[in-house]
Design a protein around this motif. Structure first.
Motif: not given
Lengths: 240, 179
Positions: A72, A74-76, A78-79
Protein backbone atom coordinates in the motif's frame (compact mmCIF):
# COMPACT_ATOMS: atom_id res chain seq x y z
CA UNK A 1 -13.87 -32.38 -28.03
CA UNK A 2 -16.44 -33.46 -30.55
CA UNK A 3 -20.15 -33.78 -30.66
CA UNK A 4 -23.37 -32.97 -32.41
CA UNK A 5 -23.91 -29.64 -34.09
CA UNK A 6 -20.40 -29.09 -35.38
CA UNK A 7 -21.85 -27.98 -38.71
CA UNK A 8 -23.79 -25.05 -37.21
CA UNK A 9 -22.68 -21.58 -38.20
CA UNK A 10 -20.13 -20.14 -35.88
CA UNK A 11 -21.66 -17.50 -33.62
CA UNK A 12 -20.36 -13.98 -34.10
CA UNK A 13 -21.30 -10.41 -33.28
CA UNK A 14 -20.86 -8.01 -30.43
CA UNK A 15 -22.16 -10.28 -27.70
CA UNK A 16 -19.64 -12.98 -28.62
CA UNK A 17 -16.88 -10.36 -28.65
CA UNK A 18 -18.01 -9.08 -25.25
CA UNK A 19 -17.91 -12.61 -23.82
CA UNK A 20 -14.45 -13.26 -25.31
CA UNK A 21 -13.23 -10.00 -23.82
CA UNK A 22 -14.59 -10.82 -20.36
CA UNK A 23 -13.08 -14.31 -20.44
CA UNK A 24 -9.78 -12.87 -21.64
CA UNK A 25 -9.56 -15.23 -24.62
CA UNK A 26 -8.28 -12.69 -27.11
CA UNK A 27 -4.80 -11.57 -28.11
CA UNK A 28 -3.35 -8.31 -26.75
CA UNK A 29 -4.35 -6.48 -29.96
CA UNK A 30 -7.91 -7.81 -29.91
CA UNK A 31 -8.23 -6.89 -26.23
CA UNK A 32 -7.01 -3.36 -26.86
CA UNK A 33 -9.63 -2.97 -29.60
CA UNK A 34 -12.34 -4.32 -27.30
CA UNK A 35 -11.25 -1.96 -24.53
CA UNK A 36 -11.58 0.99 -26.88
CA UNK A 37 -15.11 -0.12 -27.69
CA UNK A 38 -15.96 -0.35 -23.99
CA UNK A 39 -14.82 3.26 -23.63
CA UNK A 40 -16.64 4.49 -26.69
CA UNK A 41 -19.87 2.51 -26.81
CA UNK A 42 -22.28 2.36 -23.92
CA UNK A 43 -24.10 -0.53 -25.65
CA UNK A 44 -20.94 -2.61 -25.91
CA UNK A 45 -20.01 -1.76 -22.31
CA UNK A 46 -23.42 -3.10 -21.24
CA UNK A 47 -22.82 -6.38 -23.09
CA UNK A 48 -19.47 -6.67 -21.29
CA UNK A 49 -21.08 -5.96 -17.91
CA UNK A 50 -23.71 -8.60 -18.73
CA UNK A 51 -21.03 -11.27 -19.17
CA UNK A 52 -19.16 -10.09 -16.07
CA UNK A 53 -22.38 -10.68 -14.14
CA UNK A 54 -22.98 -14.10 -15.71
CA UNK A 55 -19.53 -15.35 -14.75
CA UNK A 56 -19.41 -13.54 -11.41
CA UNK A 57 -20.15 -16.64 -9.26
CA UNK A 58 -16.90 -18.19 -10.54
CA UNK A 59 -14.99 -15.34 -8.88
CA UNK A 60 -15.73 -17.00 -5.54
CA UNK A 61 -12.93 -19.39 -6.53
CA UNK A 62 -10.35 -16.61 -6.32
CA UNK A 63 -8.83 -17.29 -2.92
CA UNK A 64 -8.21 -14.23 -0.77
CA UNK A 65 -4.51 -13.70 -0.10
CA UNK A 66 -3.34 -10.85 2.11
CA UNK A 67 -0.73 -8.89 0.15
CA UNK A 68 2.65 -8.06 1.76
CA UNK A 69 2.59 -5.10 4.15
CA UNK A 70 4.63 -2.73 2.02
CA UNK A 71 2.41 -2.75 -1.06
CA UNK A 72 0.00 0.00 0.00
CA UNK A 73 2.88 2.38 0.78
CA UNK A 74 4.26 1.73 -2.71
CA UNK A 75 0.87 2.49 -4.25
CA UNK A 76 0.70 5.72 -2.26
CA UNK A 77 4.19 6.64 -3.43
CA UNK A 78 3.16 6.11 -7.04
CA UNK A 79 0.05 8.22 -6.64
CA UNK A 80 1.02 10.85 -4.12
CA UNK A 81 4.79 10.94 -4.32
CA UNK A 82 4.92 14.65 -3.52
CA UNK A 83 3.08 14.24 -0.20
CA UNK A 84 3.49 12.08 2.87
CA UNK A 85 1.86 8.63 2.86
CA UNK A 86 -1.75 8.78 3.98
CA UNK A 87 -1.91 8.23 7.67
CA UNK A 88 -5.13 8.25 9.63
CA UNK A 89 -5.58 11.71 10.96
CA UNK A 90 -7.18 11.89 14.37
CA UNK A 91 -10.65 13.34 14.33
CA UNK A 92 -10.32 14.55 10.79
CA UNK A 93 -13.48 12.86 9.56
CA UNK A 94 -14.01 11.23 6.21
CA UNK A 95 -13.05 14.13 4.07
CA UNK A 96 -9.49 14.41 5.25
CA UNK A 97 -8.28 14.65 1.67
CA UNK A 98 -9.45 18.23 2.04
CA UNK A 99 -5.88 18.92 3.06
CA UNK A 100 -4.76 17.57 -0.30
CA UNK A 101 -7.34 19.61 -2.16
CA UNK A 102 -6.26 22.68 -0.29
CA UNK A 103 -2.65 22.31 -1.24
CA UNK A 104 -3.60 21.47 -4.81
CA UNK A 105 -6.18 24.14 -5.24
CA UNK A 106 -5.16 27.01 -3.04
CA UNK A 107 -2.38 28.33 -5.24
CA UNK A 108 -4.70 29.14 -8.08
CA UNK A 109 -7.62 29.67 -5.75
CA UNK A 110 -6.07 32.46 -3.71
CA UNK A 111 -5.68 34.66 -6.74
CA UNK A 112 -9.19 33.95 -7.93
CA UNK A 113 -11.25 34.00 -4.78
CA UNK A 114 -10.99 37.70 -4.05
CA UNK A 115 -12.06 38.48 -7.57
CA UNK A 116 -14.68 35.79 -7.97
CA UNK A 117 -16.17 36.13 -4.50
CA UNK A 118 -16.90 39.78 -4.82
CA UNK A 119 -20.27 39.56 -6.59
CA UNK A 120 -21.54 37.03 -4.03
CA UNK A 121 -20.58 38.77 -0.82
CA UNK A 122 -22.51 41.71 0.51
CA UNK A 123 -20.72 44.03 2.94
CA UNK A 124 -22.90 43.96 6.13
CA UNK A 125 -22.38 40.42 7.41
CA UNK A 126 -24.28 39.42 10.59
CA UNK A 127 -22.37 37.22 13.01
CA UNK A 128 -24.31 34.03 12.25
CA UNK A 129 -23.43 34.35 8.62
CA UNK A 130 -20.97 31.89 7.15
CA UNK A 131 -19.27 32.08 3.82
CA UNK A 132 -17.18 29.30 2.40
CA UNK A 133 -15.60 28.38 -0.88
CA UNK A 134 -14.78 25.16 -2.68
CA UNK A 135 -12.55 24.69 -5.68
CA UNK A 136 -13.92 21.90 -7.87
CA UNK A 137 -11.50 19.94 -10.04
CA UNK A 138 -10.45 16.36 -10.72
CA UNK A 139 -7.46 14.55 -12.14
CA UNK A 140 -7.85 13.77 -15.83
CA UNK A 141 -10.59 16.35 -16.28
CA UNK A 142 -10.40 19.94 -17.47
CA UNK A 143 -13.62 20.90 -15.71
CA UNK A 144 -13.06 23.50 -12.99
CA UNK A 145 -15.57 25.51 -11.01
CA UNK A 146 -15.43 27.56 -7.86
CA UNK A 147 -18.40 27.26 -5.51
CA UNK A 148 -19.24 30.02 -3.06
CA UNK A 149 -21.60 29.28 -0.20
CA UNK A 150 -23.42 31.93 1.80
CA UNK A 151 -25.46 30.69 4.77
CA UNK A 152 -27.59 33.84 4.79
CA UNK A 153 -29.04 33.34 1.32
CA UNK A 154 -28.82 29.54 1.30
CA UNK A 155 -27.53 29.79 -2.22
CA UNK A 156 -24.35 28.72 -3.88
CA UNK A 157 -22.65 30.94 -6.38
CA UNK A 158 -20.92 29.08 -9.18
CA UNK A 159 -18.04 30.47 -11.12
CA UNK A 160 -17.04 28.66 -14.28
CA UNK A 161 -13.32 28.42 -14.93
CA UNK A 162 -13.01 25.76 -17.63
CA UNK A 163 -14.61 22.69 -19.22
CA UNK A 164 -17.93 22.22 -21.02
CA UNK A 165 -20.35 19.28 -21.16
CA UNK A 166 -20.61 17.39 -24.47
CA UNK A 167 -23.59 18.08 -26.70
CA UNK A 168 -26.73 16.50 -25.27
CA UNK A 169 -25.22 16.30 -21.77
CA UNK A 170 -25.57 18.50 -18.73
CA UNK A 171 -23.34 19.10 -15.75
CA UNK A 172 -25.17 18.40 -12.49
CA UNK A 173 -24.05 19.75 -9.13
CA UNK A 174 -24.23 17.53 -6.05
CA UNK A 175 -23.59 18.13 -2.41
CA UNK A 176 -22.30 15.39 -0.11
CA UNK A 177 -22.41 15.83 3.64
CA UNK A 178 -20.33 13.41 5.65
CA UNK A 179 -21.21 9.84 4.80
CA UNK A 180 -24.57 10.69 3.23
CA UNK A 181 -25.51 9.94 -0.36
CA UNK A 182 -25.06 12.82 -2.79
CA UNK A 183 -28.01 15.25 -2.96
CA UNK A 184 -28.71 17.06 -6.19
CA UNK A 185 -28.36 20.83 -6.11
CA UNK A 186 -29.38 21.14 -9.73
CA UNK A 187 -28.24 21.40 -13.30
CA UNK A 188 -25.29 23.72 -13.70
CA UNK A 189 -26.43 26.60 -15.90
CA UNK A 190 -24.16 27.75 -18.69
CA UNK A 191 -22.31 31.05 -18.44
CA UNK A 192 -19.55 32.56 -16.35
CA UNK A 193 -21.43 32.83 -13.07
CA UNK A 194 -24.68 31.45 -11.71
CA UNK A 195 -26.56 31.13 -8.46
CA UNK A 196 -28.39 27.96 -7.41
CA UNK A 197 -30.48 27.51 -4.26
CA UNK A 198 -29.45 24.61 -2.05
CA UNK A 199 -31.98 21.90 -1.10
CA UNK A 200 -34.08 23.20 1.83
CA UNK A 201 -32.52 21.04 4.53
CA UNK A 202 -29.07 22.26 3.55
CA UNK A 203 -29.49 25.98 3.32
CA UNK A 204 -28.09 26.62 6.81
CA UNK A 205 -26.32 23.35 7.34
CA UNK A 206 -23.21 23.51 5.20
CA UNK A 207 -19.95 22.96 7.03
CA UNK A 208 -16.27 23.02 6.29
CA UNK A 209 -15.35 19.77 4.61
CA UNK A 210 -18.73 19.23 2.94
CA UNK A 211 -18.12 18.29 -0.66
CA UNK A 212 -19.52 19.64 -3.90
CA UNK A 213 -19.17 17.47 -6.98
CA UNK A 214 -20.11 17.83 -10.63
CA UNK A 215 -21.10 14.80 -12.68
CA UNK A 216 -21.90 14.41 -16.37
CA UNK A 217 -25.57 13.50 -16.83
CA UNK A 218 -28.08 13.12 -19.67
CA UNK A 219 -29.66 16.42 -20.72
CA UNK A 220 -32.08 17.51 -17.99
CA UNK A 221 -30.21 15.73 -15.21
CA UNK A 222 -29.78 12.30 -13.66
CA UNK A 223 -32.85 10.13 -14.19
CA UNK A 224 -32.21 8.26 -10.92
CA UNK A 225 -31.70 11.06 -8.41
CA UNK A 226 -28.11 9.88 -7.90
CA UNK A 227 -25.06 10.58 -10.05
CA UNK A 228 -25.06 8.26 -13.07
CA UNK A 229 -22.14 9.69 -15.04
CA UNK A 230 -18.48 10.26 -14.23
CA UNK A 231 -17.56 12.87 -11.64
CA UNK A 232 -15.57 15.50 -13.53
CA UNK A 233 -14.89 17.91 -10.68
CA UNK A 234 -15.14 17.84 -6.89
CA UNK A 235 -13.90 19.75 -3.92
CA UNK A 236 -14.50 20.40 -0.24
CA UNK A 237 -15.66 23.64 1.37
CA UNK A 238 -12.99 25.69 3.10
CA UNK A 239 -13.13 28.99 4.91
CA UNK A 240 -12.58 32.01 2.78
CA UNK B 1 -18.40 -4.47 4.58
CA UNK B 2 -21.71 -4.40 2.76
CA UNK B 3 -21.84 -3.67 -0.97
CA UNK B 4 -23.27 -0.26 -0.02
CA UNK B 5 -20.20 0.42 2.13
CA UNK B 6 -17.88 -0.50 -0.73
CA UNK B 7 -19.92 1.63 -3.14
CA UNK B 8 -19.49 4.62 -0.85
CA UNK B 9 -15.76 4.02 -0.63
CA UNK B 10 -15.45 3.84 -4.43
CA UNK B 11 -17.50 7.02 -4.90
CA UNK B 12 -15.43 8.84 -2.30
CA UNK B 13 -12.27 7.54 -3.92
CA UNK B 14 -13.47 9.03 -7.20
CA UNK B 15 -13.61 12.34 -5.35
CA UNK B 16 -9.96 11.99 -4.31
CA UNK B 17 -10.65 10.98 -0.71
CA UNK B 18 -7.48 9.23 0.42
CA UNK B 19 -8.93 7.95 3.67
CA UNK B 20 -11.69 6.20 1.70
CA UNK B 21 -9.02 4.82 -0.65
CA UNK B 22 -7.09 3.42 2.35
CA UNK B 23 -10.24 1.73 3.66
CA UNK B 24 -11.05 0.38 0.22
CA UNK B 25 -7.56 -1.13 0.02
CA UNK B 26 -7.83 -2.62 3.49
CA UNK B 27 -11.14 -4.29 2.67
CA UNK B 28 -10.59 -5.49 -0.89
CA UNK B 29 -6.85 -5.94 -1.50
CA UNK B 30 -6.79 -9.59 -0.36
CA UNK B 31 -9.45 -10.55 -2.91
CA UNK B 32 -7.81 -8.56 -5.70
CA UNK B 33 -4.36 -9.96 -4.83
CA UNK B 34 -5.91 -13.44 -5.05
CA UNK B 35 -7.15 -12.58 -8.55
CA UNK B 36 -3.70 -11.33 -9.65
CA UNK B 37 -1.94 -14.39 -8.18
CA UNK B 38 -4.27 -16.87 -9.84
CA UNK B 39 -4.17 -15.25 -13.28
CA UNK B 40 -0.47 -14.35 -13.28
CA UNK B 41 0.81 -17.40 -11.42
CA UNK B 42 3.83 -15.47 -10.19
CA UNK B 43 4.02 -13.78 -6.82
CA UNK B 44 6.40 -10.93 -7.65
CA UNK B 45 4.45 -10.08 -10.79
CA UNK B 46 1.16 -10.28 -8.87
CA UNK B 47 2.49 -7.77 -6.32
CA UNK B 48 3.45 -5.41 -9.12
CA UNK B 49 0.06 -5.93 -10.79
CA UNK B 50 -1.81 -5.27 -7.54
CA UNK B 51 -0.11 -1.88 -7.25
CA UNK B 52 -1.09 -1.02 -10.80
CA UNK B 53 -4.65 -2.20 -10.14
CA UNK B 54 -5.05 0.18 -7.20
CA UNK B 55 -3.49 3.03 -9.16
CA UNK B 56 -6.16 2.33 -11.79
CA UNK B 57 -8.87 2.21 -9.14
CA UNK B 58 -7.77 5.61 -7.83
CA UNK B 59 -7.70 7.20 -11.28
CA UNK B 60 -10.73 5.47 -12.76
CA UNK B 61 -13.06 5.17 -9.77
CA UNK B 62 -15.54 7.50 -11.45
CA UNK B 63 -16.12 4.84 -14.11
CA UNK B 64 -17.83 2.69 -11.51
CA UNK B 65 -20.82 5.03 -11.65
CA UNK B 66 -21.50 4.16 -15.30
CA UNK B 67 -21.11 0.42 -14.79
CA UNK B 68 -23.95 -2.04 -14.15
CA UNK B 69 -21.78 -4.13 -11.84
CA UNK B 70 -21.88 -4.53 -8.09
CA UNK B 71 -18.96 -2.75 -6.42
CA UNK B 72 -16.92 -5.87 -5.66
CA UNK B 73 -17.62 -7.28 -9.15
CA UNK B 74 -16.38 -4.04 -10.65
CA UNK B 75 -13.18 -4.16 -8.58
CA UNK B 76 -12.55 -7.81 -9.47
CA UNK B 77 -13.16 -6.98 -13.16
CA UNK B 78 -10.58 -4.18 -12.98
CA UNK B 79 -8.06 -6.59 -11.40
CA UNK B 80 -8.81 -9.50 -13.77
CA UNK B 81 -8.62 -7.31 -16.86
CA UNK B 82 -5.35 -5.83 -15.73
CA UNK B 83 -3.84 -9.21 -14.90
CA UNK B 84 -4.98 -10.67 -18.25
CA UNK B 85 -3.54 -7.65 -20.09
CA UNK B 86 -0.23 -8.34 -18.36
CA UNK B 87 -0.31 -12.03 -19.32
CA UNK B 88 -1.13 -11.18 -22.95
CA UNK B 89 1.66 -8.63 -23.00
CA UNK B 90 4.35 -11.18 -22.19
CA UNK B 91 5.69 -13.99 -24.29
CA UNK B 92 5.22 -17.01 -22.07
CA UNK B 93 3.00 -17.48 -19.10
CA UNK B 94 4.68 -18.50 -15.87
CA UNK B 95 2.96 -21.70 -14.90
CA UNK B 96 4.43 -21.93 -11.45
CA UNK B 97 1.05 -21.45 -9.83
CA UNK B 98 1.74 -23.95 -7.06
CA UNK B 99 4.83 -22.05 -6.00
CA UNK B 100 2.89 -18.79 -6.03
CA UNK B 101 0.12 -20.25 -3.91
CA UNK B 102 2.56 -21.98 -1.57
CA UNK B 103 2.63 -18.98 0.68
CA UNK B 104 -1.08 -18.29 0.19
CA UNK B 105 -3.80 -18.93 2.70
CA UNK B 106 -5.58 -21.94 1.21
CA UNK B 107 -8.81 -21.61 3.18
CA UNK B 108 -11.81 -21.02 0.94
CA UNK B 109 -13.52 -17.65 0.89
CA UNK B 110 -16.96 -17.30 2.50
CA UNK B 111 -18.50 -17.18 -0.99
CA UNK B 112 -16.74 -20.36 -2.00
CA UNK B 113 -18.02 -22.09 1.12
CA UNK B 114 -21.58 -21.08 0.32
CA UNK B 115 -21.12 -22.68 -3.08
CA UNK B 116 -19.57 -25.75 -1.48
CA UNK B 117 -22.42 -25.85 1.00
CA UNK B 118 -24.87 -26.79 -1.73
CA UNK B 119 -26.35 -23.45 -2.74
CA UNK B 120 -25.26 -23.91 -6.32
CA UNK B 121 -25.03 -20.94 -8.61
CA UNK B 122 -26.85 -21.24 -11.91
CA UNK B 123 -23.67 -20.68 -13.93
CA UNK B 124 -22.28 -23.96 -12.58
CA UNK B 125 -25.50 -25.78 -13.50
CA UNK B 126 -25.20 -24.36 -17.01
CA UNK B 127 -21.49 -25.18 -17.29
CA UNK B 128 -22.44 -28.78 -16.46
CA UNK B 129 -24.68 -28.83 -19.54
CA UNK B 130 -21.61 -28.21 -21.71
CA UNK B 131 -19.22 -31.00 -22.64
CA UNK B 132 -16.77 -31.40 -19.79
CA UNK B 133 -13.66 -30.22 -21.64
CA UNK B 134 -15.42 -27.13 -22.99
CA UNK B 135 -16.71 -26.22 -19.53
CA UNK B 136 -13.15 -26.66 -18.25
CA UNK B 137 -11.91 -24.34 -20.98
CA UNK B 138 -14.41 -21.62 -20.00
CA UNK B 139 -13.40 -21.92 -16.35
CA UNK B 140 -9.72 -21.92 -17.28
CA UNK B 141 -10.17 -18.72 -19.24
CA UNK B 142 -12.05 -16.95 -16.45
CA UNK B 143 -9.94 -18.11 -13.51
CA UNK B 144 -6.49 -18.70 -14.98
CA UNK B 145 -6.44 -16.16 -17.79
CA UNK B 146 -6.09 -18.79 -20.53
CA UNK B 147 -6.31 -17.45 -24.09
CA UNK B 148 -7.67 -19.23 -27.17
CA UNK B 149 -4.04 -20.01 -27.98
CA UNK B 150 -3.34 -21.52 -24.53
CA UNK B 151 -6.52 -23.58 -24.66
CA UNK B 152 -5.92 -24.82 -28.21
CA UNK B 153 -2.45 -26.01 -27.18
CA UNK B 154 -3.70 -27.66 -23.99
CA UNK B 155 -6.57 -29.48 -25.70
CA UNK B 156 -4.43 -30.18 -28.75
CA UNK B 157 -6.81 -28.76 -31.36
CA UNK B 158 -6.28 -26.04 -34.00
CA UNK B 159 -6.87 -22.47 -32.83
CA UNK B 160 -9.90 -21.96 -35.09
CA UNK B 161 -11.49 -25.15 -33.83
CA UNK B 162 -11.08 -24.01 -30.25
CA UNK B 163 -12.55 -20.61 -31.12
CA UNK B 164 -15.59 -22.16 -32.80
CA UNK B 165 -16.17 -24.58 -29.94
CA UNK B 166 -15.93 -21.93 -27.28
CA UNK B 167 -18.11 -19.44 -29.13
CA UNK B 168 -20.85 -22.03 -29.43
CA UNK B 169 -20.38 -22.96 -25.79
CA UNK B 170 -20.73 -19.32 -24.76
CA UNK B 171 -23.99 -18.98 -26.68
CA UNK B 172 -25.29 -22.19 -25.09
CA UNK B 173 -24.30 -20.86 -21.73
CA UNK B 174 -26.14 -17.60 -22.32
CA UNK B 175 -29.23 -19.45 -23.47
CA UNK B 176 -29.14 -21.71 -20.39
CA UNK B 177 -28.70 -18.74 -18.03
CA UNK B 178 -31.64 -16.95 -19.61
CA UNK B 179 -34.16 -19.72 -19.26
Amino acid sequence: MSGAGEMEREPEGDDVLAAEYVLGLQTAEERAAAQRRVEESRDFARLVDGWEMRFWPLAAEFVEVTPPAGIKAQIDRRLFSSSAPATVKQGSGFWSSLAVWRTLALGSLAALVAFVALPFIDPPAPQSREQMVASLAAEGSNVQYIVMYDSQTGEVGLSHLSGEPATGRDFQLWVIKGTNAPKSVGIVPGGQTARIALPDAMTKAMEIGDVFAISVEPAGGSPTGQPTGPVVAAGGLTEI
Amino acid sequence: MTPQDITKLIVRTSMRDREAFDLLYRNTSAKLFGVCLRVLGDRAEAEEALQEVFVKIWTKADRFAVSDLSPISWLVAVARNHAVDRVRGRKHKTTDIDAALDVADPSPTPEAMVVAGGQREQVYVCLDELEADRAAAVRGAYLDGDSYLDLAARHNVPLNTMRTWLRRSLMKLRECLER
